[in-house]
Enzyme design. Sequence first.
Site, PDB file in Angstrom:
ATOM      1  N   LYS A  45     -23.924  14.027  17.968  1.00 17.07           N
ATOM      2  CA  LYS A  45     -24.035  13.953  19.415  1.00 17.07           C
ATOM      3  C   LYS A  45     -24.918  15.060  20.008  1.00 17.07           C
ATOM      4  CE  LYS A  45     -20.408  15.853  21.155  1.00 17.07           C
ATOM      5  NZ  LYS A  45     -20.410  16.941  22.113  1.00 17.07           N
ATOM      6  N   THR A  46     -24.622  16.293  19.633  1.00 13.12           N
ATOM      7  CA  THR A  46     -25.395  17.407  20.181  1.00 13.12           C
ATOM      8  C   THR A  46     -26.850  17.309  19.734  1.00 13.12           C
ATOM      9  OG1 THR A  46     -23.397  18.715  19.952  1.00 13.12           O
ATOM     10  CG2 THR A  46     -25.402  19.902  20.474  1.00 13.12           C
ATOM     11  N   ASP A  64     -23.147  16.207  28.717  1.00 11.07           N
ATOM     12  CA  ASP A  64     -22.455  16.265  27.429  1.00 11.07           C
ATOM     13  C   ASP A  64     -20.957  16.032  27.660  1.00 11.07           C
ATOM     14  OD1 ASP A  64     -22.034  16.740  24.766  1.00 11.07           O
ATOM     15  OD2 ASP A  64     -22.042  18.918  24.952  1.00 11.07           O
ATOM     16  N   GLU A  65     -20.240  15.554  26.678  1.00 14.19           N
ATOM     17  CA  GLU A  65     -18.781  15.357  26.788  1.00 14.19           C
ATOM     18  C   GLU A  65     -18.409  14.661  28.095  1.00 14.19           C
ATOM     19  OE1 GLU A  65     -16.901  16.145  24.272  1.00 14.19           O
ATOM     20  OE2 GLU A  65     -17.563  18.032  23.358  1.00 14.19           O
ATOM     21  N   GLN A 100     -12.189  10.805  22.258  1.00 13.11           N
ATOM     22  CA  GLN A 100     -11.941  12.238  22.188  1.00 13.11           C
ATOM     23  C   GLN A 100     -11.610  12.832  23.558  1.00 13.11           C
ATOM     24  OE1 GLN A 100     -14.164  14.739  19.279  1.00 13.11           O
ATOM     25  NE2 GLN A 100     -15.528  12.985  19.213  1.00 13.11           N
ATOM     26  N   ARG A 135     -11.676  16.668  12.239  1.00 17.22           N
ATOM     27  CA  ARG A 135     -12.224  18.013  12.057  1.00 17.22           C
ATOM     28  C   ARG A 135     -12.525  18.306  10.594  1.00 17.22           C
ATOM     29  NH1 ARG A 135     -14.556  18.027  15.952  1.00 17.22           N
ATOM     30  NH2 ARG A 135     -13.719  15.937  16.156  1.00 17.22           N
TER      31      ARG A 135
END
Length: 712
Positions: free
Chosen positions: A34-35, A218-219, A249, A592
Site C-alpha cells: 500500500k505505502t 492513506d489509511e 483493517q 503481522r
Amino acid sequence: MNASLTANLNPQQAAAVELPAEHALILAGAGSGKTRVLTTRMAWLLSTGQVSPAGILAVTFTNKAAKEMLARMTAMLPLNPRGLWIGTFHGLCNRMLRLHHRDAGLPEQFAILDSQDQLSAIKRVLKLLNIDDERYPAKSCQHFINGNKEAGIRSAALQIWDEHSRVMKAVYEEYERQCQREGVVDFAELLLRCYELLNGNASLRAHYQQRFRHVLVDEFQDTNTLQYAWLKLLVGPESAMFAVGDDDQSIYAFRGANVGNMHDFQRDFAVKHVIRLEQNYRSHSNILTAANAVISCNRNRLGKQLWTDSEDGELLRVFEGLSDFDECEFVVGEVQALIRDGVPANDIAILYRSNAQSRVLEHGLFTAGVPYRVYGGLRFFERQEIKHALAYLRLIASPEDDNALLRVINFPTRGIGARTVDTLQENARLAGTSLWQVACSGGLGRSGAAVGKFVQLVEVMRTQTQGLPLPEVVAIMLELSGLTAHYRADKDGEDRLENLGELVTAAAAFIAEDENTIVAFLSHASLEAGDHQANAQQDAIQLMTVHAAKGLEFHSVFLTGLEEGLFPHENSMSDPKALEEERRLMYVAITRARRRLYLSLAQSRMLHGQTRYAPGSRFLGEIPPEVLRYLNRGYAPQTAYISKQETHTPSTPKAAPEHGLAIGMTVQHHRFGVGVVTDYEGGANGNVQVNFAEHGSKWLAVAYAKLQAVSN
DNA sequence: TATGCGCTTTTTTTT
DNA sequence: AAAGCGCATA
C-alpha cells in the site's frame, strides 16, 4: 524513467500508480504494498510532469507514516520536502491555520492543547460554572466535546433535551469561549477550524482546490466524519482524490473513524477507478489462510481476498496454558529458542489485546534475561517534567496562556497555594482578563509578593532568552525556572533530569530541520508527542498491543491471551458492530506475521486481582484446523464448534441455570477429573461444557455427569 | 504544602 | 494487582 518506477510492481499496483488524474479508491489488503503504491504514485505524477510538488497534498494519520512516505519519495526523486504538503490531518490543518490565522479568527501564535491540556482546560470550565463534577465528569465532557467537534457540531447548534443536555451544552459553550479567549486550539479544533475556514471562505477554498490537483489519502478507512468533510472541501472540480484503505483493517471506529467513508467516497465522487490489491507479499500462505478465514466471518465488508504465491510455510502453533503464567513461560521459552535459532530479536513481537497483559510477560522476559521493549505507555512529550518545561516555554511565548500558567505557577513550589490561585482565577473572571494580567496588576494581599516574583521570573526568562537559538532558550529556561534544581534535589528525579536534558537535544534537532521559533517547537511537541523516544532501540523483542502493531510486520509473532472476554474484549461481546471490529483486530494481528505465528491462551488468568476462567476465543475457532498445530495435548479445537454456532445463529440469551453451575466454576468428574465449566445450555436437563485438564473440553448431560464443585 | 490512606476502577489510541 | 483520586492529617 517512468518505466523504472513501476518496473517492480505487480499489474494491479502498476495500474493504480498510473491511473489518470481522476478519483480512485485503492482497496489495499494487509501486506499488499500500500505505502509503496502511494509513494510511487506521487513520484510518478511528479516525474511525468503532470503536477509540481506544490500541487500534491498527501495525508496520513501518524507522523511516522508521513515521515516514511516522505523518505521513500525522496529516495525515488530528489525533492525539496518543504514545498510538499505531506503530513497528518492535524499537521496540515495546523499549517493552513497558521498561514490564514486571521481568516480563521486565531492569534498568530495560537497554542495547541493536547488531550491532557484539554482535560485540564475543561476542569477549569467546570469549576467556573460551578458544575458538580461527580455528575458531569471532566472526562465525559471531553468526550462529548470532541465527539461533537468531530461531527462538525458547534455548541450553538446543540439541541437541549433535558438537564443533562443543557449542562453539556453550557460546558461546551464556555469551553469554546475560554479557548478563544486564551488563543488555544485542541486537536479536534484544528480540524474543525480549518474545515470552517475553507467552508466559509470561497476564494480561499478555490485557491487550494486549484492548487492541489492531487489529493492522496492513506489509511482512508480510519478517517472520521470531519476529516472526510475537510477532504471534500479541498478536492475541487479539477482535482483528483486517490484514497488508499482497507476496510478489513478498520480498528478505530471506537474513536470516531467511519469506515462508511469508503463507501460514501465512491458515491460522492462517482469514483470510476476501484483497484484491489490482494496479493500479499508478507506472509506465508497458512498465515493468510487463517487471516482470510477469520475476516470472512464478518458480514459488512467491501470484499477482498488476500492471496499469495509464497509457500504454505509452517502451521500456526497453538498453545493452551493452564494459567497466564504458564502461557508466559511457554512464550519466553519459545522466544529464547527463536533467538538461539538466529531470528533477530527485534523481528519477534508479542502482541496482546490490552496493555494490562504486558505485565506478566515483562516479568517473565525480565527474569529470563531476554531484552525487550514495550511500545505504548507514556510518550516523551507527555511526561510531567516535559509538560512543565513546555508550560514555561509557552509562558515565554505568550504569557496569557492560562493553562500553562496554572501548570507551573507553583511548580517548583514557590509559596503560591490553592487559595491564592483561586483568588487569582476569581479576579480574572470578574475582570474578564487572563490570569497573567491579574498577576501583573498585583493587589493579592499576603501572597501578592510570591505572585509578583513569579511574574518577574517569567519576565526575566523572556528578556534573557530573547533572540537566542531555541536550544539555548530551553536550557536557560530550565535553569531559571528551577526545574533542573528541583529534579536534582529529588532522589527519584534522575530519569526526569535526563529527559529535560533530552528536551534540549530535541530542540537542537528541531531547529536543524525547521524554524527557530518557540511556537513552532511547541506545536511540534503537541503534534508529535510520540515520536521522540528517550531510549534508542537496541536489539530487543517487541511487546505491544494489537492496535499498536498495525502497519508493522515481524518474522515471528506471538498472539497471546486468545480468550473470550479478553479477545474479543468483554465490552465488545454484546454489540455485533463492536464484535466485528474485534474480528478485524484479530485479522490485523494475524497478518503481522511473515513466517511464524503462535496463538496462545490460558485457562485461567489474573485479571483485576481475581482469577478468571474463560473459554478459548471464538476467533481461534474460526481458523481452519488444517493450518493449526496444537502443541500441547488435550486441547483440540472444541471452541471452534461453539463459536461456529454462535457466529451463524443469532445469539439467544442463556436460560437461567437451574443446576447451580456457572461459567468459570471448577468441577470434578468421576472419570475425567478436574475441569472448568465453559458453557451450558438448557437447565437441569440440559448440557454443560467442561474443559478438563486431562481430557480436554467436553459437552456432558448435566443430569448424568454428577459434577461436583471444587473450591479453589 | 506534602504525604499517606482508603476508595474506586479498570479496552483499544493518534493527533 | 495496581494505579489514580479525593480527603484527611502532619
